[in-house]
Design an enzyme around this catalytic site. Structure first.
Site, mmCIF file in Angstrom:
data_model
loop_
_atom_site.group_PDB
_atom_site.id
_atom_site.type_symbol
_atom_site.label_atom_id
_atom_site.label_comp_id
_atom_site.label_asym_id
_atom_site.label_seq_id
_atom_site.Cartn_x
_atom_site.Cartn_y
_atom_site.Cartn_z
ATOM 1 N N ALA A 1 1.798 2.669 -5.286
ATOM 2 C CA ALA A 1 0.655 3.410 -4.737
ATOM 3 C C ALA A 1 -0.523 2.470 -4.520
ATOM 4 O O ALA A 1 -1.642 2.702 -4.980
ATOM 5 C CB ALA A 1 0.265 4.575 -5.632
ATOM 6 N N TYR B 1 0.726 -5.323 11.737
ATOM 7 C CA TYR B 1 0.219 -5.987 10.542
ATOM 8 C C TYR B 1 -0.632 -7.191 10.946
ATOM 9 O O TYR B 1 -0.127 -8.197 11.442
ATOM 10 C CB TYR B 1 1.357 -6.425 9.623
ATOM 11 C CG TYR B 1 2.149 -5.294 9.011
ATOM 12 C CD1 TYR B 1 1.720 -3.961 9.103
ATOM 13 C CD2 TYR B 1 3.346 -5.525 8.337
ATOM 14 C CE1 TYR B 1 2.449 -2.929 8.558
ATOM 15 C CE2 TYR B 1 4.078 -4.487 7.777
ATOM 16 C CZ TYR B 1 3.627 -3.192 7.899
ATOM 17 O OH TYR B 1 4.366 -2.159 7.350
ATOM 18 N N LYS C 1 -3.996 -1.361 -12.967
ATOM 19 C CA LYS C 1 -5.133 -2.279 -12.852
ATOM 20 C C LYS C 1 -6.463 -1.568 -12.609
ATOM 21 O O LYS C 1 -7.524 -2.156 -12.814
ATOM 22 C CB LYS C 1 -4.882 -3.293 -11.743
ATOM 23 C CG LYS C 1 -4.895 -2.707 -10.337
ATOM 24 C CD LYS C 1 -4.867 -3.788 -9.256
ATOM 25 C CE LYS C 1 -3.557 -4.527 -9.222
ATOM 26 N NZ LYS C 1 -3.501 -5.491 -8.106
ATOM 27 N N ASP D 1 10.237 -7.533 5.362
ATOM 28 C CA ASP D 1 9.745 -6.457 6.234
ATOM 29 C C ASP D 1 8.425 -6.836 6.885
ATOM 30 O O ASP D 1 7.549 -7.421 6.251
ATOM 31 C CB ASP D 1 9.572 -5.178 5.411
ATOM 32 C CG ASP D 1 9.076 -4.016 6.252
ATOM 33 O OD1 ASP D 1 9.888 -3.453 7.010
ATOM 34 O OD2 ASP D 1 7.874 -3.689 6.169
ATOM 35 N N ARG E 1 -7.271 -6.220 -4.653
ATOM 36 C CA ARG E 1 -7.199 -6.045 -3.205
ATOM 37 C C ARG E 1 -8.179 -4.983 -2.725
ATOM 38 O O ARG E 1 -8.859 -5.165 -1.702
ATOM 39 C CB ARG E 1 -5.779 -5.653 -2.795
ATOM 40 C CG ARG E 1 -5.594 -5.413 -1.303
ATOM 41 C CD ARG E 1 -4.220 -4.848 -1.002
ATOM 42 N NE ARG E 1 -3.179 -5.714 -1.536
ATOM 43 C CZ ARG E 1 -1.911 -5.340 -1.689
ATOM 44 N NH1 ARG E 1 -1.557 -4.111 -1.368
ATOM 45 N NH2 ARG E 1 -1.021 -6.171 -2.171
ATOM 46 N N TRP F 1 8.246 2.186 0.819
ATOM 47 C CA TRP F 1 7.079 1.321 0.684
ATOM 48 C C TRP F 1 6.074 1.925 -0.299
ATOM 49 O O TRP F 1 6.123 3.099 -0.610
ATOM 50 C CB TRP F 1 6.421 1.068 2.039
ATOM 51 C CG TRP F 1 5.889 2.274 2.776
ATOM 52 C CD1 TRP F 1 6.606 3.137 3.562
ATOM 53 C CD2 TRP F 1 4.538 2.743 2.815
ATOM 54 N NE1 TRP F 1 5.786 4.106 4.088
ATOM 55 C CE2 TRP F 1 4.506 3.883 3.651
ATOM 56 C CE3 TRP F 1 3.343 2.296 2.242
ATOM 57 C CZ2 TRP F 1 3.326 4.596 3.917
ATOM 58 C CZ3 TRP F 1 2.166 2.995 2.503
ATOM 59 C CH2 TRP F 1 2.173 4.135 3.337
ATOM 60 N N SER F 2 5.187 1.063 -0.784
ATOM 61 C CA SER F 2 4.128 1.421 -1.730
ATOM 62 C C SER F 2 4.660 2.029 -3.028
ATOM 63 O O SER F 2 4.191 3.081 -3.466
ATOM 64 C CB SER F 2 3.122 2.385 -1.087
ATOM 65 O OG SER F 2 1.899 2.396 -1.806
ATOM 66 N N PRO F 3 5.618 1.380 -3.696
ATOM 67 C CA PRO F 3 6.120 1.921 -4.965
ATOM 68 C C PRO F 3 5.052 1.950 -6.055
ATOM 69 O O PRO F 3 5.190 2.695 -7.024
ATOM 70 C CB PRO F 3 7.250 0.959 -5.334
ATOM 71 C CG PRO F 3 6.864 -0.334 -4.667
ATOM 72 C CD PRO F 3 6.248 0.090 -3.360
#
Length: 322
Positions: free
Chosen positions: A214, A54, A221, A49, A231, A210-212
């Site tokens: 979060a 992006y 983490k 994807d 990140r 998307w973002s499974p």
């Protein structure tokens, strides 16, 4: 790998897919991108994807270069792009949105960056209040009939706008949207589970969620603070850090309550969270993002966790995030 139909279409997508959002061209350079795509493909992932916005098109250029270098058979994988935000900083009016002009020109630009002759999936990245839905549907229909797009869909559109797109397509004998790409995870559920509920049976819509995790929150983490190598700690991600860590004070509490559930199953927090998304029959594919090979390899293990989510475990999860 497991494969699922994209809604009522005949397209079979891998249950786990791989996306380039916020990583390709920033945290991930060419060498690592090559290794990540090779690992994903070797594990059966067949959907990659991307989007025009992006890293202002750099993510698509990087992915296209790597796909060409790896020489996967073109008929063995699917690649996507999305149109709306544009591929430059401060785009001019004709360089963004869902007008016929931008939809078609952005498709041509994505084909060039990704180094392919067609997009398997093409998404309208957000609804455009300045472009009539009739115009956007007709533009997508043109691209499908030209063979430049095989399936088109939406991303984060309200249900009523998706229904309107289907009405326009039906009344004018045009190709209708096949899929929606929404955010979906244990902390963000209402749109997929409630708002879109009528769309699955009525229109046969598939979802490429998307973002499974979060944006990493559900990996655990951030349970004890912000790691320096995470990140969200990197320069340029202040906007994402605010959205993930500073919106809603009970989000971290919910994540911490999931820790003992994952421990009892002998799985990581990330695997538990991804497997929970996979357990939803309306999810066609769960998009993974990764900036390290070991991260991708661990997340691929979520497929083996789905079978452990029996009624009792699902009930515990619901209680934890309620």
């Amino acid at each position: 790998m497991q494969y699922r139909r994209l809604g009522k279409s005949g397209l079979q997508l891998s249950a786990l897919s791989f996306g380039a959002w916020v990583t390709f061209g920033k945290q991930v350079g060419r060498s690592l991108a090559r290794d990540l795509l090779a690992m994903a493909y070797d594990h059966g992932i067949n959907f990659f994807d991307n989007a025009e916005t992006y890293n202002n098109g750099v993510a698509e250029t990087l992915m296209g270069d790597v796909l060409a270098d790896l020489r996967f058979p073109r008929d063995s994988y699917c690649v996507s792009s999305k149109v709306f935000f544009g591929a430059v900083d401060s785009p001019r009016p004709t360089q963004r949105g869902l007008s016929r002009k931008h939809v078609i020109e952005a498709c041509h630009q994505a084909l060039e960056r990704l180094r392919v002759e067609h997009l398997d999936l093409y998404f309208c990245h957000r609804p455009d209040p300045d472009a009539p839905i009739e115009e956007t549907v007709a533009a997508m229909d043109t691209l499908v009939r030209q063979g430049k797009v095989l399936y088109w869909g939406t991303s984060e559109w309200p249900a009523e706008a998706i229904a309107e797109a289907h009405r326009v397509a039906r009344e004018n004998y045009l190709f209708a949207p096949v899929m929606e790409q929404p955010q979906y995870n244990l902390l963000h559920r209402e749109r997929v589970e409630q708002e879109y509920a009528p769309l699955y049976d009525t229109y046969g819509m598939g979802t490429t969620i998307w973002s499974p995790l979060a944006s990493g929150l559900l990996s655990g983490k951030y349970n004890d603070g912000l790691p320096a190598d995470a990140r969200l700690a990197q320069p340029g991600y202040e906007w994402l850090r605010e959205a993930v860590l500073e919106s809603g004070g009970d989000r971290l509490d919910k994540v911490r309550r999931l820790v003992p559930i994952a421990a009892d199953l002998g799985v990581s927090m990330a695997q538990l969270s991804i497997a929970w998304c996979l357990a939803n029959p309306h999810v066609s594919t769960v998009m993974l993002g990764a900036s390290r090979l070991e991260q991708l390899e661990q997340n691929l293990g979520a497929l083996e966790v789905v079978g452990k989510l029996d009624a009792g475990v699902l009930r515990r999860i619901e209680q934890a995030v309620a």
